[in-house]
Design a protein around this motif. Structure first.
Motif, short mmCIF file in Angstrom:
data_model
loop_
_atom_site.label_atom_id
_atom_site.label_comp_id
_atom_site.label_asym_id
_atom_site.label_seq_id
_atom_site.Cartn_x
_atom_site.Cartn_y
_atom_site.Cartn_z
N ALA A 244 15.06 4.70 -21.01
CA ALA A 244 16.36 4.28 -20.48
C ALA A 244 16.47 2.79 -20.74
O ALA A 244 16.12 1.95 -19.90
N ALA A 245 16.92 2.45 -21.93
CA ALA A 245 16.96 1.06 -22.38
C ALA A 245 18.23 0.83 -23.19
O ALA A 245 18.90 1.77 -23.58
N ASP A 276 22.96 5.40 -27.94
CA ASP A 276 22.51 6.63 -28.60
C ASP A 276 22.76 6.62 -30.09
O ASP A 276 21.94 7.11 -30.87
N ALA A 277 23.90 6.08 -30.52
CA ALA A 277 24.22 6.08 -31.95
C ALA A 277 23.23 5.22 -32.73
O ALA A 277 22.76 5.61 -33.81
N ALA A 278 22.90 4.05 -32.19
CA ALA A 278 21.95 3.17 -32.87
C ALA A 278 20.56 3.79 -32.91
O ALA A 278 19.85 3.70 -33.92
N VAL A 279 20.18 4.46 -31.84
CA VAL A 279 18.85 5.08 -31.78
C VAL A 279 18.74 6.21 -32.80
O VAL A 279 17.77 6.28 -33.57
N ILE A 280 19.71 7.11 -32.82
CA ILE A 280 19.62 8.27 -33.71
C ILE A 280 19.74 7.85 -35.17
O ILE A 280 19.17 8.49 -36.06
N GLU A 285 14.24 11.40 -35.10
CA GLU A 285 13.30 12.20 -34.32
C GLU A 285 13.63 12.18 -32.83
O GLU A 285 13.21 13.07 -32.08
N ALA A 286 14.36 11.15 -32.39
CA ALA A 286 14.63 11.01 -30.96
C ALA A 286 15.64 12.05 -30.48
O ALA A 286 16.52 12.48 -31.22
N LEU A 287 15.49 12.43 -29.22
CA LEU A 287 16.42 13.36 -28.57
C LEU A 287 17.32 12.51 -27.68
O LEU A 287 16.87 11.93 -26.69
N VAL A 288 18.60 12.41 -28.02
CA VAL A 288 19.46 11.43 -27.35
C VAL A 288 20.48 12.10 -26.43
O VAL A 288 20.90 13.23 -26.65
N SER A 289 20.86 11.33 -25.40
CA SER A 289 21.92 11.74 -24.48
C SER A 289 22.54 10.47 -23.91
O SER A 289 21.96 9.39 -23.99
N THR A 290 23.72 10.61 -23.32
CA THR A 290 24.43 9.43 -22.83
C THR A 290 24.58 9.39 -21.31
O THR A 290 25.06 8.40 -20.77
N GLY A 291 24.16 10.42 -20.63
CA GLY A 291 24.32 10.46 -19.17
C GLY A 291 23.20 9.73 -18.45
O GLY A 291 22.40 9.01 -19.05
N LEU A 292 23.13 9.94 -17.15
CA LEU A 292 22.05 9.36 -16.37
C LEU A 292 20.70 9.92 -16.83
O LEU A 292 20.62 11.07 -17.31
N PRO A 293 19.64 9.15 -16.70
CA PRO A 293 18.34 9.57 -17.22
C PRO A 293 17.89 10.94 -16.73
O PRO A 293 17.31 11.71 -17.53
N GLU A 316 22.47 1.58 -11.74
CA GLU A 316 22.42 3.02 -11.49
C GLU A 316 21.33 3.68 -12.33
O GLU A 316 20.62 4.58 -11.86
N ARG A 317 21.21 3.24 -13.57
CA ARG A 317 20.19 3.83 -14.46
C ARG A 317 18.79 3.50 -13.95
O ARG A 317 17.90 4.36 -13.95
N VAL A 318 18.59 2.26 -13.51
CA VAL A 318 17.28 1.88 -12.98
C VAL A 318 16.96 2.69 -11.72
O VAL A 318 15.87 3.24 -11.58
N ALA A 319 17.92 2.79 -10.81
CA ALA A 319 17.71 3.55 -9.56
C ALA A 319 17.42 5.01 -9.85
O ALA A 319 16.58 5.64 -9.19
N ASP A 320 18.11 5.55 -10.84
CA ASP A 320 17.92 6.96 -11.20
C ASP A 320 16.49 7.20 -11.69
O ASP A 320 15.84 8.18 -11.31
N VAL A 321 15.97 6.29 -12.51
CA VAL A 321 14.61 6.43 -13.02
C VAL A 321 13.59 6.27 -11.89
O VAL A 321 12.58 6.99 -11.84
N LEU A 322 13.84 5.35 -10.98
CA LEU A 322 12.90 5.15 -9.87
C LEU A 322 12.78 6.38 -8.98
O LEU A 322 11.77 6.57 -8.30
#
Length: 484
Positions: A244-245, A276-280, A285-293, A316-322
């Motif tokens: 989640a970066a 996601d677009a830059a990653v893919i 090889e990466a599995l990408v999504s745009t929602g919360l982690p 929100e993304r940080v809290a979701d991962v925690l």
């Protein structure tokens, strides 16, 4: 694994060993090792001159006895006595009997100007709080003379237990230390003054306790930790790491963290976020999504923070991962305003990877204070957050909240101080967490791999070329042919 012990522990071990040996045995062993190191650095084929800087402690005695050995081999030896009335009497007598000379600090500049080698025996492992004025002046004279310096046990002016340096200190090309490493030899800023470190065995090992204060992994240690796929492995068994970066403003952070995870041996990488677009595009090889982690799918670890920014969505993304019940690594933007109670309440382990500025903010202190006392800072981080803390910098240190030895990373180069380098490290450690390594081992092995990759990457390296150098590092450590 290299181990280091605090002065109090070393002193206790030395007393126990001396009780079982004839008087003077330990000093004789130390002097023999020191003299051999001096002989290795001295030029051959011409008249050779060595200047000893002699204080009133045992390190001065070691220097005097080593000087006597050199003088007997035809080396011209001059001892600068800072306190003639406190110089080791046996060592002083041995030097004079071998033809060595003595002089005072007032005449030191002339002797240093002709020296091929300087031996620093001003203070010992009991030195604290910086050099006294006369010793500090001598340290400056040594620096001005420019001859290579061998430090006895540790450079004068550095703190042996913490690695702190208060004011002037002697800068050595080589430090010859006895019995065991001292923490200050492996931790900046003191490590920078120590140069290369050569350990001389004086028989202290059996007297030292099993729990050192500081350790440093060696290649065999890291190779034993690295995960290897077996015949029954699949991508899930090898470990799936979530990343989640990145953000619309900083998509590169996501790309670099994903690259570090893929080159860290992950079986699969799930990316969740707006890059996601830059990653893919860079890593299909990466599995990408745009929602919360938590909607990205099942993972064995999460990396959160690099380049996420500081807006509501980022928080929100940080809290979701925690909230995830898997090991989590928090870096960069994820560290902003991090609540220690929130981290301590997690059901799974946490790894924090701040640089000195971020560590200062987390501890409520200043960056210079963190950089001057790196050992104290990394221990305080681990204790306050109940997490494994990896403090990045000239010496990367890793501390476990359960206590025990801090680990100092021995690999790396100043070239690693480049944008995005830490993002690669985060992904790399995340992959090792997903593979099942303990947080302490994952952080330590990841830092080792990252530092080694920095030395393998073309100069000047970029974060992306550090990533590209990782396969060569894996091959080097595992000893496997390419393509296996």
């Amino acid at each position: 694994m290299r181990t280091a012990y605090r002065v109090e522990t070393v002193r206790t071990a030395e007393r126990a060993l001396m009780d079982r040996l004839p008087a003077g045995t330990l000093m004789a062993r130390a002097a023999a090792g020191l003299a051999a190191a001096c002989a290795d650095l001295l030029p051959s084929g011409r008249s050779r001159r060595v200047v000893l800087l002699v204080g009133g402690g045992d390190n001065g005695g070691d220097a005097l006895y080593a000087g006597a050995r050199l003088a007997r081999r035809g080396v011209g030896v001059t001892a600068v006595l800072l306190a003639p009335d406190r110089a080791h009497p046996g060592g002083l007598a041995a030097l004079r009997a071998a033809g060595g000379r003595t002089t005072t600090p007032d005449a030191a500049a002339a002797a240093l100007a002709r020296a091929d080698l300087v031996v620093d025996g001003i203070t010992g492992i009991g030195g604290r709080g910086g050099l006294r004025p006369a010793a500090a002046e001598l340290a400056r004279a040594v620096a001005a003379a420019g001859a290579p310096v061998i430090a006895v046990d540790l450079p004068s002016g550095v703190d042996p237990d913490t690695g702190e340096v208060h004011g002037d200190a002697v800068r050595a090309a080589l430090t010859v230390t006895f019995g065991t490493h001292k923490p200050g030899l492996l931790v900046d800023p003191a490590a920078e003054y120590a140069g290369r470190v050569r350990l001389v065995d004086i028989g202290l090992g059996p007297e030292l306790p099993p729990g050192p204060d500081l350790t440093a992994l060696e290649p065999a240690d890291v190779a034993a930790l690295l995960p290897r796929p077996g015949a029954e492995s699949d991508k899930y068994r090898r470990g799936v790491v979530g990343i989640a970066a990145g953000s619309a403003r900083y998509p590169g952070a996501a790309v670099l963290a994903v690259g570090g995870a893929l080159r860290g041996g992950a079986g699969a990488v799930r990316y969740a976020g707006p890059a996601d677009a830059a990653v893919i595009a860079r890593y299909p090889e990466a599995l990408v999504s745009t929602g919360l982690p938590h909607r990205a799918g099942r993972v064995q670890s999460w990396v959160v923070g690099p380049g996420v920014g500081d807006d509501r969505e980022a928080r929100e993304r940080v809290a979701d991962v925690l909230d995830a019940d898997v090991p989590v690594l928090i870096d960069a933007d994820g560290l902003r305003g991090l609540d220690p109670a929130r981290v301590r309440a997690r059901s799974a382990p946490t790894v924090l990877t701040p640089h000195a500025g971020e560590a200062a903010a987390l501890l409520g202190t200043s960056r210079p204070e963190v950089e001057a006392g790196r050992l104290a800072a990394v221990r305080a981080l681990a204790d306050r957050f109940g997490a494994v803390a990896l403090l990045k910098g000239s010496t990367t240190l890793v501390a476990d909240p359960a206590g025990g030895a801090v680990r100092a990373n021995p690999t790396g180069t100043a070239w690693l101080a480049t944008a995005g380098s830490g993002d690669v490290l985060s992904g790399l450690i995340g992959a090792l967490l997903a593979a099942g390594l303990t947080p302490l081992d994952a952080a330590s092995a990841g830092a080792y791999l990252h530092g080694l990759a920095g030395t393998h990457a073309p100069v000047p390296p970029m974060a992306s070329t550090i990533t590209e150098a990782l396969p060569a590092v894996w091959h080097e450590l595992l000893g496997e042919p390419r393509g296996r």
